[in-house]
Scaffold this motif. Structure first.
Motif, PDB file in Angstrom:
ATOM      1  N   PRO A   3       0.804  -1.294   0.107  1.00  0.00           N
ATOM      2  CA  PRO A   3      -0.122   0.156  -0.104  1.00  0.00           C
ATOM      3  C   PRO A   3       0.862   1.410  -0.069  1.00  0.00           C
ATOM      4  O   PRO A   3       1.921   1.295   0.851  1.00  0.00           O
ATOM      5  N   LEU A   4       0.302   2.263  -0.720  1.00  0.00           N
ATOM      6  CA  LEU A   4       1.033   3.367  -0.826  1.00  0.00           C
ATOM      7  C   LEU A   4       0.045   4.744  -0.679  1.00  0.00           C
ATOM      8  O   LEU A   4      -1.203   4.495  -0.966  1.00  0.00           O
ATOM      9  N   LYS A   5       0.244   5.512   0.158  1.00  0.00           N
ATOM     10  CA  LYS A   5      -0.712   6.661   0.459  1.00  0.00           C
ATOM     11  C   LYS A   5      -1.161   7.295  -0.727  1.00  0.00           C
ATOM     12  O   LYS A   5      -2.407   7.766  -0.946  1.00  0.00           O
ATOM     13  N   ASN A   6      -0.219   7.800  -1.790  1.00  0.00           N
ATOM     14  CA  ASN A   6      -0.607   8.623  -2.791  1.00  0.00           C
ATOM     15  C   ASN A   6       0.032   7.969  -3.907  1.00  0.00           C
ATOM     16  O   ASN A   6       1.169   8.370  -4.568  1.00  0.00           O
ATOM     17  N   THR A   7      -0.357   6.671  -4.352  1.00  0.00           N
ATOM     18  CA  THR A   7       0.051   6.051  -5.777  1.00  0.00           C
ATOM     19  C   THR A   7       0.066   6.770  -6.974  1.00  0.00           C
ATOM     20  O   THR A   7       0.890   6.658  -7.764  1.00  0.00           O
ATOM     21  N   ASN A  29       0.490  10.240  -7.119  1.00  0.00           N
ATOM     22  CA  ASN A  29       1.336  10.979  -7.119  1.00  0.00           C
ATOM     23  C   ASN A  29       2.742  10.383  -7.280  1.00  0.00           C
ATOM     24  O   ASN A  29       3.676  10.695  -7.917  1.00  0.00           O
TER      25      ASN A  29
END
Length: 252
Positions: A54-58, A60
């Protein structure tokens, strides 16, 4: 720009060839190169680059990597403001190059043409297939094949490479080069014992070299391996070749 994926990823322009250091940039460029002139969706790229991590702002993060890729291509002289190779289109990105820019496309086209000529023009088929196989520098997508899509493409290309080798040997047999291919076929069969076509070709090559008993032995060894390792029997085609050798069929 030319892109090579039949081995480690390389890009070139006919004058020089360079590699890209950052793995995520290599993966992104490969994903786009596999679909030249077509849009590759943001979600496909994100899934290939980060998978289930998981990434917070994939989105971006993806845009940042595209920016790095454009910068890297510009540093090598492949990207400029007047001729943008990496385009943002709808919900994804597109690499604006023709299919011929990718070595895998040229390999498949040349190998297919060579295979089609094996029966009528074996010498020409042999030369084309050799040229196609000479494009390989190692396993396909060697340094980008961690993600599911690239891994699947790598496996498919590897299978097509094996088929091209089978077609090359078929052309050589048609061209009267049975003695030339025996040693190579023994090596290939040891490496890929599950590929019955290599067994069949080796049997035919040995028979044409006057080594009938060795050809028969190859059949029995293959039959035993298929039974013990895969629980299978030889194909009808391989069995027919065995019977033809026993009967010394003139068509062989």
């Amino acid at each position: 720009m030319y892109i090579s994926i039949l081995g480690p990823l390389l890009i070139g322009d006919g004058q020089r060839t360079v590699g890209l250091r950052a793995k995520k940039i290599r993966v992104m460029l490969t994903m786009l190169a596999l679909n030249p002139g077509q849009v590759v969706a943001f979600d496909e790229l994100i899934d290939e680059l980060w998978g289930e991590v998981p990434l917070k702002n994939t989105r971006n993060a993806l845009q940042a990597n595209v920016k790095r890729m454009r910068k890297a291509l510009a540093e090598f002289g492949f990207e400029d403001p007047d001729q943008t190779l990496i385009r943002t289109v709808d919900n994804g990105y597109m690499l604006d190059v023709p299919e011929e820019a990718l070595d895998a496309h040229r390999f498949l086209r040349m190998a297919e043409k060579g295979a089609g000529l094996a029966g009528q023009r074996p010498h020409e088929a042999r030369d084309l297939l050799r040229q196609s196989l000479a494009m390989w520098r190692g396993p396909a997508l060697l340094d980008v094949s961690d993600g599911p899509r690239c891994r699947a493409v790598a496996l498919r290309l590897d299978e097509q490479r094996k088929s091209a080798r089978e077609d090359l040997i078929e052309a050589q047999l048609q061209a009267g080069e049975a003695g030339v291919v025996v040693a190579e076929l023994k090596q290939l069969l040891a490496q890929y014992p599950e590929r019955e076509r290599f067994s069949e070709q080796l049997m035919i090559a040995l028979y044409r070299c006057g080594r009938q008993s060795e050809a028969i032995d190859i059949f029995h060894r293959t039959r035993k391996w298929l039974d013990e390792e895969l629980g299978l029997k030889p194909s009808r085609r391989l069995h027919s070749t065995y019977q033809a050798i026993l009967m010394q069929d003139p068509s062989l």
